[in-house]
Enzyme design. Structure first.
Site, PDB file in Angstrom:
ATOM      1  N   THR A  15       4.795  -1.561  22.830  1.00  0.00           N
ATOM      2  CA  THR A  15       5.017  -2.203  21.531  1.00  0.00           C
ATOM      3  C   THR A  15       4.278  -3.533  21.527  1.00  0.00           C
ATOM      4  O   THR A  15       4.630  -4.442  22.271  1.00  0.00           O
ATOM      5  CB  THR A  15       6.513  -2.447  21.274  1.00  0.00           C
ATOM      6  OG1 THR A  15       7.060  -3.204  22.368  1.00  0.00           O
ATOM      7  CG2 THR A  15       7.261  -1.140  21.171  1.00  0.00           C
ATOM      8  N   SER A 259       9.111 -15.824  24.359  1.00  0.00           N
ATOM      9  CA  SER A 259       9.212 -14.485  23.783  1.00  0.00           C
ATOM     10  C   SER A 259       7.826 -13.950  23.482  1.00  0.00           C
ATOM     11  O   SER A 259       6.846 -14.705  23.436  1.00  0.00           O
ATOM     12  CB  SER A 259      10.045 -14.517  22.494  1.00  0.00           C
ATOM     13  OG  SER A 259       9.276 -15.007  21.419  1.00  0.00           O
ATOM     14  N   LYS A 260       7.735 -12.658  23.241  1.00  0.00           N
ATOM     15  CA  LYS A 260       6.432 -12.053  22.974  1.00  0.00           C
ATOM     16  C   LYS A 260       5.875 -12.512  21.633  1.00  0.00           C
ATOM     17  O   LYS A 260       4.700 -12.307  21.345  1.00  0.00           O
ATOM     18  CB  LYS A 260       6.518 -10.538  23.067  1.00  0.00           C
ATOM     19  CG  LYS A 260       7.401  -9.878  22.042  1.00  0.00           C
ATOM     20  CD  LYS A 260       7.662  -8.418  22.384  1.00  0.00           C
ATOM     21  CE  LYS A 260       6.431  -7.626  22.713  1.00  0.00           C
ATOM     22  NZ  LYS A 260       6.719  -6.218  23.033  1.00  0.00           N
ATOM     23  N   ARG A 261       6.705 -13.182  20.818  1.00  0.00           N
ATOM     24  CA  ARG A 261       6.213 -13.706  19.543  1.00  0.00           C
ATOM     25  C   ARG A 261       5.564 -15.079  19.691  1.00  0.00           C
ATOM     26  O   ARG A 261       4.896 -15.552  18.784  1.00  0.00           O
ATOM     27  CB  ARG A 261       7.370 -13.776  18.533  1.00  0.00           C
ATOM     28  CG  ARG A 261       7.826 -12.411  18.042  1.00  0.00           C
ATOM     29  CD  ARG A 261       9.011 -12.515  17.109  1.00  0.00           C
ATOM     30  NE  ARG A 261      10.205 -12.970  17.808  1.00  0.00           N
ATOM     31  CZ  ARG A 261      11.003 -12.176  18.498  1.00  0.00           C
ATOM     32  NH1 ARG A 261      10.712 -10.889  18.603  1.00  0.00           N
ATOM     33  NH2 ARG A 261      12.071 -12.651  19.102  1.00  0.00           N
ATOM     34  N   ASP A 262       5.782 -15.743  20.831  1.00  0.00           N
ATOM     35  CA  ASP A 262       5.160 -17.046  21.057  1.00  0.00           C
ATOM     36  C   ASP A 262       3.658 -16.863  21.265  1.00  0.00           C
ATOM     37  O   ASP A 262       3.239 -16.023  22.076  1.00  0.00           O
ATOM     38  CB  ASP A 262       5.760 -17.730  22.290  1.00  0.00           C
ATOM     39  CG  ASP A 262       7.204 -18.149  22.071  1.00  0.00           C
ATOM     40  OD1 ASP A 262       7.521 -18.510  20.931  1.00  0.00           O
ATOM     41  OD2 ASP A 262       7.995 -18.111  23.032  1.00  0.00           O
TER      42      ASP A 262
END
Length: 491
Positions: A15, A259-262
């Protein structure tokens, strides 16, 4: 009795882009396997059809190769426990779930989400644990028929034992969970789709994983998995319960979990900027582990030789981009010059490079490369550092021009041009003496004297060593650029 050969797994979900926290987990598993001459199983957890994608799957494999991680079992390699993609193992999970139900280790739960929420809220209000209350644990036949008559579709829950669960974490030591804090949990959705809580331990059991090294965020699921493992062992699905080690959080800005959103967490960002795999892995290994108290720079081979999960620090580790860059710079300097010149290639050609392909000069690149190698933090910086060699005219940075071209710069440049014209252009030392002499003529030290020359020739106030750059650029081009700067000053 001899201990079983080490078998660890790295099991990401496809993902989005891989992130540095995921890479750190992969690194510790890979190093642990290699240190013990064990087996690394690379498994793809792709049961979430809404979020998983083939593009992300391909990125995962490409990233593993770029980082230098090889795997002993998994996609493209095969092994005795195929398939290694969960989406291709659904019949296995269905069979195991049926065995757990038949043996009484699991049961069907008909509670609606509304009922669950109401009872949880009541438990919170009463100051009690708000997990599942076991409402459907022991339904009689009449109650089951009533729920079926209402058209309810049950989920499958695993029946947790009414006893404390204690295990020794490889990183954190002995941990105990009381039964009231680990309620029965879902393992199969109402539509029959298995949940992570089932498929992950089942795969670990069937692939005979001996050590599970994973993120701290999964620590709370460990007592549930240990209880499931005991049931799977009883059913003959598992041989033993693996040892668990939970790796510390990687913290980002503001001491929040990265987080992977950073933006700074994306592995692709580091590849695009030109981090070396060696440099990035060296830094990521320091997020929870160290080779020694006084050595931050080491090779992956040195890490493998020394790595022991017992040495991992359980405290959160903060990701420091500047330190990551500094360590990468050290690894760039450790490269053989020939290797360095080749690794820079992606940033020396279209579409990255601003010069026309026919203007690139291989001889000039080979000559300047050793000087560039000592100055870079990341490989992408090479483009701006050497563009003056391959552009017809320097790409002048206006802020640099304003800073360097003070009153009297035209006189200095005229003197410097005269001295440089008479200098030996096969000797950087001779070029330095020329600029030094020009500075002395105008009462300036070398630092002040070379700034206008540097901007005239390269377009910037900072860059590679000036006199070596002048030598590689060549006399004719350098003097032509000084003339152009003088013309601009006169205008």
């Amino acid at each position: 009795m001899a201990s079983a050969p080490v078998r660890v797994r790295f099991c990401p979900s496809p993902t989005g882009n891989p992130h540095v926290g995921l890479v750190r987990t992969a690194l510790f598993n890979w190093a642990f396997a290699r240190h013990h001459q064990g087996t690394l199983v690379f498994r793809i957890e792709d049961t979430d059809a809404a979020r998983d994608s083939e593009e992300s799957y391909d990125q995962l494999l490409d990233s593993m190769r770029w980082l230098g991680f090889d795997w002993d079992e998994g996609p493209e390699v095969g092994g005795p426990h195929t398939p290694y993609r969960q989406s291709q193992r659904m019949d296995i999970y269905k069979d195991v779930a049926a065995k757990l139900l038949d043996a009484g280790h699991a049961y069907r739960c008909y509670c609606s989400q509304e009922e669950l929420d109401t009872r949880r809220e009541a438990a919170r209000a009463a100051g009690k644990p708000s997990g599942y209350d076991g409402h459907c644990r022991d339904l009689n036949d009449a109650e089951v028929e009533e729920y079926k008559a209402q058209g309810r579709e049950p989920i499958v829950r695993f029946r947790m034992p009414d006893e404390a669960i204690t295990f020794t974490d490889l990183v954190r030591g002995e941990i105990t969970y009381l039964p009231e804090n680990v309620p029965d949990y879902g393992i199969v959705r109402a539509n029959g789709a298995p949940l992570y809580t089932l498929v992950n331990p089942v795969d670990d059991a069937m692939m005979e994983i001996t050590h599970v090294l994973r993120g701290e965020d999964l620590l709370s699921s460990t007592p549930r998995q240990i209880a499931l493992y005991k049931a799977l062992t009883e059913l003959g699905v598992a041989k033993e319960i693996p040892a668990f080690g939970h790796l510390p959080y990687v913290m980002g800005e503001g001491n929040k979990k990265l987080s992977k959103r950073d933006p700074q967490s994306s592995l692709n960002l580091y590849r695009e900027r030109g981090f070396l795999p060696e440099g990035l892995l060296n830094y990521l290994s320091l997020l929870g582990w160290s080779l020694s108290a006084d050595q931050d720079i080491f090779t992956i081979e040195e890490m493998v030789a020394a790595f022991d999960v017992a040495d991992v620090n359980p405290n959160p580790a903060r990701f420091d981009l500047k330190k990551c860059e500094a360590i990468n710079a050290d690894h760039i300097r450790l490269l053989e010059v020939k290797d360095f010149t080749e690794r820079c290639r992606p940033w020396l050609k279209a579409p990255v490079a601003p010069w026309a392909p026919q203007d690139f000069d291989e001889a000039k690149w080979q000559a300047i490369a050793p000087h560039a190698q000592t100055r870079l933090k990341v490989l992408s910086e090479i483009t701006d550092n050497v563009d003056f060699l391959f552009l017809p005219e320097p790409a002048v940075d206006e802020a640099s021009w304003t800073k360097a071209m003070k009153e009297g710069s035209d006189a200095l440049l005229r003197t410097a041009r005269e001295k440089l014209d008479a200098a030996d252009w096969t000797s950087p030392e001779s070029l330095k003496e020329a600029v030094l002499a020009a500075g002395e003529t105008h009462g300036l030290k070398l630092g002040k004297a070379q700034a206008p020359v540097r901007v005239a020739v390269t377009g910037r106030t900072v860059g590679l060593p000036l006199f070596e750059s002048l030598e590689v650029l060549g006399k004719e081009k350098a003097l032509t650029r000084i003339d152009a700067a003088l013309a601009r000053l006169a205008a």
